[in-house]
Design a protein around this motif. Structure first.
Motif, short mmCIF file in Angstrom:
data_model
loop_
_atom_site.label_atom_id
_atom_site.label_comp_id
_atom_site.label_asym_id
_atom_site.label_seq_id
_atom_site.Cartn_x
_atom_site.Cartn_y
_atom_site.Cartn_z
N ASN A 420 0.82 -1.20 0.00
CA ASN A 420 0.00 0.00 0.00
C ASN A 420 0.86 1.26 0.00
O ASN A 420 0.44 2.31 0.51
N ASN A 423 1.23 3.66 2.87
CA ASN A 423 0.08 4.44 3.35
C ASN A 423 -0.56 3.65 4.49
O ASN A 423 -1.07 2.55 4.30
N THR A 425 -3.22 4.13 6.41
CA THR A 425 -4.67 3.90 6.37
C THR A 425 -5.00 2.71 5.48
O THR A 425 -5.76 1.81 5.87
N SER A 426 -4.42 2.69 4.27
CA SER A 426 -4.72 1.58 3.36
C SER A 426 -4.15 0.27 3.88
O SER A 426 -4.78 -0.78 3.76
#
Ligand SMILES: Nc1ncnc2c1ncn2[C@@H]1O[C@H](COP(=O)(O)OP(=O)(O)OP(=O)(O)O)[C@@H](O)[C@H]1O
Ligand SMILES: [Mg+2]
Length: 456
Positions: A420, A423, A425-426
């Protein structure tokens, strides 16, 4: 000069500080105490990088910036603003300044900014060189390539274009066979005439004969009038027989006869028209195999392959990949797109099963999804980066003597973050855990993002 930096500032002591720091970093420095003097020196010395103060009596930094950008759009200009003068800095960036530094100087910041700029300008120059090479090659109607294999193809095209010889172009799907066929037509004396492509694999057998050779009225149900075939349409031009390897066996003798006698025989009619057609054929199947299997006639093969041109798969001419990537960016409207070294290395390392067509699709996709003109590895599609998607059950290869759950968890976290693009959050969503849990795990296992590639 290559590594010369021009410093423009009316403040003598600041000039000295900059000069000293730059010299320590190994750059050659020239200095000017006013905008006017700066422009004069710029014109004489053509430095790679200009650092200019904004507030100066007479010609100020904005005017310096504008004049330099007009004379030499690729020169990088870094501006010096007073601490807190954010608006000035923003305005200057809008007008094309590369970066800004604030007074009083932070030495490390200063050096970092300059180093980044120098690196960037190196890249910019490399880009221009490749762009130049690109435009040198457009005489072949946009066929791009610098590999030895492509050089050989260009040479063949040049040599056969003005002859009548039948050419057989072989190569995997997406390697540029049609592009080469068109180049042969465009480079030759038949250029004012038509270039007529026929895809032998796309047309059903019943229709193909009439499609190629035409038919007379009443030849079969639905043949309400005489219709010329592609051979006749290509008169005084070039007929491109695409995927000729798929030509049904029972049509092959007729094609052979047409090529030999240069007379076309429409379905339901008799041989009539004398033809002036040059034939270029292409195939992505292994014709040697088809010959051995008896699905392609040997006599037709030799008739077509008077001049064979082979287009190697893209993975066997990786040198062409950076050039092609830039070519497609320009072709699709973004000539200023640049790639980080890491991104280029990833593009070059990928196998490209769909060859040049796949590369073109990837660049188009990047152009739609990017948020800047500079492409990093993160902007490349997963499959190009070697990341497998849609794998339902992860396979864990346990060592025979066991494995600690903690190590396994650490690996899963790292993998999720990598997939990801770091990132959080992802990555958390990927692992089906809340973000704070991910951050806790990252701290627990001392996981931190790798240094981003320094080139911008
Ligand atoms: N060397 C090249 N330079 C620039 N563009 C290229 C090059 N090779 C291929 N392309 C582009 O890639 C795409 C595919 O090329 P083309 O249609 O000629 O391939 P092909 O070998 O005929 O494929 P297929 O066997 O699938 O029909 C086209 O958009 C073409 O313009
Ligand atoms: Mg094709």
């Amino acid at each position: 000069m290559a590594s010369t930096v021009l410093v423009i500032d009316d403040d003598t002591s600041l000039r000295r500080v900059l000069e000293f720091n730059l010299q320590e970093e190994g750059y050659e420095v020239i200095t000017a105490s006013s905008g006017e003097e700066g422009i004069r020196l710029f014109t004489e010395e053509q430095p790679l990088l200009v650092i200019t103060d904004m507030k100066m009596p007479g010609m100020d930094g904005f005017q310096v910036l504008k004049t330099i950008k007009r004379q030499s759009p690729d020169t990088l200009v870094i501006i010096i603003t007073a601490f807190g003068a954010v608006e000035t800095a923003v305005e200057a960036m809008k007008q094309g300044a590369y970066d800004y530094i604030t007074k009083p100087f932070n030495r490390d910041q200063l050096r970092l900014t300059i180093r980044k700029a120098i690196q960037f300008s190196g890249l910019a120059r490399e880009n221009r060189r490749l762009q130049q090479e690109l435009s040198d090659r457009t005489d072949f109607r946009n066929i791009v390539g610098i590999s030895t294999a492509m050089e050989r193809v260009f040479e063949m095209v040049r040599r056969v274009a003005d002859t009548e010889a039948t050419v057989l172009i072989t190569g995997e799907s997406g390697t540029g066979k049609e592009l080469v066929a068109r180049a042969i037509h465009n480079q030759g004396s038949r250029q004012p005439g038509p270039f007529i492509p026929v895809n032998c694999a796309a047309i059903p057998r019943d229709l193909l004969e009439s499609e190629l050779f035409g038919h007379v009225r009443g030849a079969f149900t639905g043949a309400v009038s005489d219709k010329p075939g592609k051979f006749s349409l290509a008169d005084k031009g070039t007929l491109f027989l695409d995927e000729v390897g798929e030509l049904p066996l029972d049509l092959q003798p007729k094609l052979l006869r047409t090529l030999q006698e240069k007379v076309v025989e429409p379905v339901g009619g008799s041989p009539t028209q004398k033809l002036d057609v040059r034939v270029v054929a292409a195939t992505n199947i292994d014709l040697d195999r088809a010959l051995a299997d008896g699905t392609f006639r040997e006599d037709l093969y030799y008739r077509l392959a008077v001049i064979p041109i082979h287009l190697p798969p893209l993975r066997e001419r990786k040198q062409d990949i950076p050039l092609l990537a830039r070519h497609f960016a320009a072709k699709h409207g973004s000539p200023s797109l640049t790639f980080s070294d890491a991104a280029l290395a990833t593009l070059t390392g990928y196998q490209w099963p769909g060859n040049v067509r796949e590369l073109e699709n990837v660049i188009e996709q990047i152009l739609i999804l990017r948020n800047s003109d500079h492409i990093e590895t993160d902007n490349l599609p997963d499959r190009v980066r070697g990341i497998k998607t849609h794998q339902k059950n992860p396979v864990i290869n346990f060592p025979d003597d066991g494995y600690s759950l903690e190590d396994l968890e650490r690996e899963a976290v790292v993998e999720a973050l990598q997939r990801n693009s770091w990132n959080q959050t992802s990555a958390a969503r990927f692992l089906r855990i809340p973000r704070h849990t991910l951050i806790y795990r990252m701290e627990k296992y001392a996981i931190s993002p790798p240094d981003r590639p320094s080139s911008q």
